[in-house]
Design a protein around this motif. Structure first.
Motif: not given
Lengths: 429, 63
Positions: A150-151, A227-230, A418-419, A425-427
């Motif tokens: 993600f980062n 980032a990991i918010e459900p 999120r992304w 994101a594109d990956k």
């Protein structure tokens, strides 16, 4: 080191003097902490084994507004914790910044509470070593879960408070990679000397406020998507998906039961031909009588032999006992030809109509055909009772699909947002 | 199971009501989204007082 004291549910504290301003500093990890920030002059210094303190840097002379001040106690991960350190970080080369609270657990281990844009996660060190799915890929597969990169960043230290068991200034050299599978995250920190892994999970503001016995309103307001918010904290999607599947089966079973209890039956199947009387008007048509076992839906299939013509069929269903009537009109028209070498056609020589909730009784049809000119047009009428009401079936299926479709759309939209915060994101996929 | 369903209780209630209406409509021959009946005086129409309005000059007729 002076004045050791035990209070609260966590480890006992001790104090030491600031080497610069002599302010008394309370610290809690008596055996583990080596680095301290003076709460008065913000000097960051090392103090170890009674040796002379080593001043390392001065943080900005501003009192960071800590959500959880140093010394705050809470209850997290099924044990008491105490806030002992605070770091304000910023992604190198950007303006993205976040905070990290170091929590000393009752068992002497550390966990970290990280906050970005009002979204919180609990980070714990792990002995496990995770590896990417394949060299160069942005995935980690672990415990049946796939974590996506993600980062990836390096961080600068903007400010700090409290005590630490490592030199936080060294964090600037770390390359941090975050892999997510909400509400979980795997974090890799590595530099030339070491590579460490951490496991994180999202914690809601409600749970966090409960853990520290504070009002949720005192936490920074959240915005954006963490980032990991459900996306679906209660997993309503899973429940809705399973329940909808059961309901689809129930609808099919219900339709089968309806077909058994109220089987369809043809009541009338007659053919006619338009006739013109002496005055030039088209004669009405009266069908044979038929019995309806109601309450029932009647389907009328209409067809005519048409060639570049139309026929209008106003039809009245008459209850011969009560006189009650039901009316509808259908127009059949069909045209065809050849133009510029290509054949064409429009309209249809067939149509159907449905009358619903027709009570039991004996009925016949009065048909008042209307045509153009004095052509003789053959047409046929078929009446069937207890026809399958397809629109009802489609209607309930659509109704059942609305909520799952909304959840699906909501989740997709959530993931898109999120992304949008990720450089990777594109990956994804 | 019930705990899972409690997460979507309103949907469960709505879906069960919809299934009940579907069954009732099927048993009574009711087309829920309307049918083709155009008779405005439908409820109490009897022989002779049901006017026909065929667009091409047809006349009302009954047995």
């Amino acid at each position: 080191m002076i004045d050791m004291a035990t209070f609260g549910q966590t480890s006992p504290s001790a104090t030491l003097p600031c080497p610069k301003c002599q302010t008394t500093i309370t610290y809690y990890d008596v055996s583990g902490s080596l680095y301290y920030v003076c709460p008065n002059c913000y000097t960051f210094f090392k103090y170890e084994n009674g040796e002379p303190p080593e001043i390392l840097t001065d943080f900005p002379n501003t009192n960071p507004s800590l959500v959880f001040p140093i010394g705050t106690e809470g209850y997290l991960n099924n044990q008491f914790v105490r806030v002992v350190g605070f770091i304000h970080k910023q992604e190198a080369g950007t303006s993205y910044n976040w905070t990290e609270h170091m929590l000393l657990q009752q068992d002497g281990r550390y966990v970290q509470l990280a906050e970005y844009q009002g979204h919180w996660m609990v980070i714990e060190p792990t002995e496990r070593i995770y590896r990417q799915f394949s060299p160069g890929s942005n995935y980690i597969d672990a415990d049946g879960k796939s974590y996506k990169l993600f980062n990836r960043y390096k961080a600068d230290i903007l400010n700090a408070a409290g005590e630490f068991d490592w030199n936080i200034l060294d964090d600037k050299t770390l390359s941090v990679s975050e892999y997510i599978n909400p509400p979980y995250m795997l974090i890799s920190e590595e530099d030339d000397k070491r590579s460490d892994w951490y496991e994180a999970h999202y914690i809601s503001q409600v749970d966090l406020a409960k853990a520290f016995a504070i009002d949720k309103q005192s936490l920074p307001a959240s915005y954006g998507v963490g980032a990991i918010e459900p996306a679906d904290p209660e997993d309503r999607w899973g429940a809705a998906f399973a329940f909808t599947g059961m309901m689809l089966v129930a609808v099919i079973v219900a339709q089968v039961i309806l077909n058994i209890v109220k089987p369809s039956k043809q009541l009338l199947n007659e053919s006619f031909r338009t006739e013109v009387d002496s005055a030039g008007a088209v004669k009405p048509v009266i069908t044979s009588s038929f019995d309806v076992a109601g309450s029932a839906a009647l389907n009328f299939d209409l067809s005519a032999t048409l060639a570049n013509a139309w026929i209008e069929l106003p039809i009245t269903l008459v209850n011969e006992q009560s006189g009650r009537v039901y009316e509808f009109t259908k127009t059949l028209e069909y045209y065809h030809g050849v133009e510029s070498g290509e054949s064409w056609s429009e309209g249809s020589s067939t149509d159907n109509a449905v009358l619903s909730r027709i009570p039991s009784g004996r009925y016949h049809l009065n048909i008042y055909p209307a045509i153009e000119g004095v052509r003789l047009i053959p047409f046929r009428v078929i009446v069937e009772q207890n026809t399958t009401l397809t629109s009802n079936l489609v209607g309930i299926l659509v109704l059942l699909a609305i909520f799952p479709a909304y959840l699906f759309w909501s989740r997709q939209s959530f993931e898109t947002r999120r992304w949008s915060n990720s450089d990777f994101a594109d990956k994804e996929e | 199971m019930l705990k899972e369903l409690s997460k979507i209780k309103y949907y469960v209630v709505a879906a069960l009501v919809a299934l009940g209406v579907f069954m009732w409509a099927g048993l009574t021959g009711m087309r829920l989204m309307g049918d083709d009946n155009e008779s405005v005086e439908n409820q109490n129409s009897y022989y002779g007082n049901s006017g026909h309005s065929g667009g091409h000059g047809s006349r009302f007729y009954h047995k």
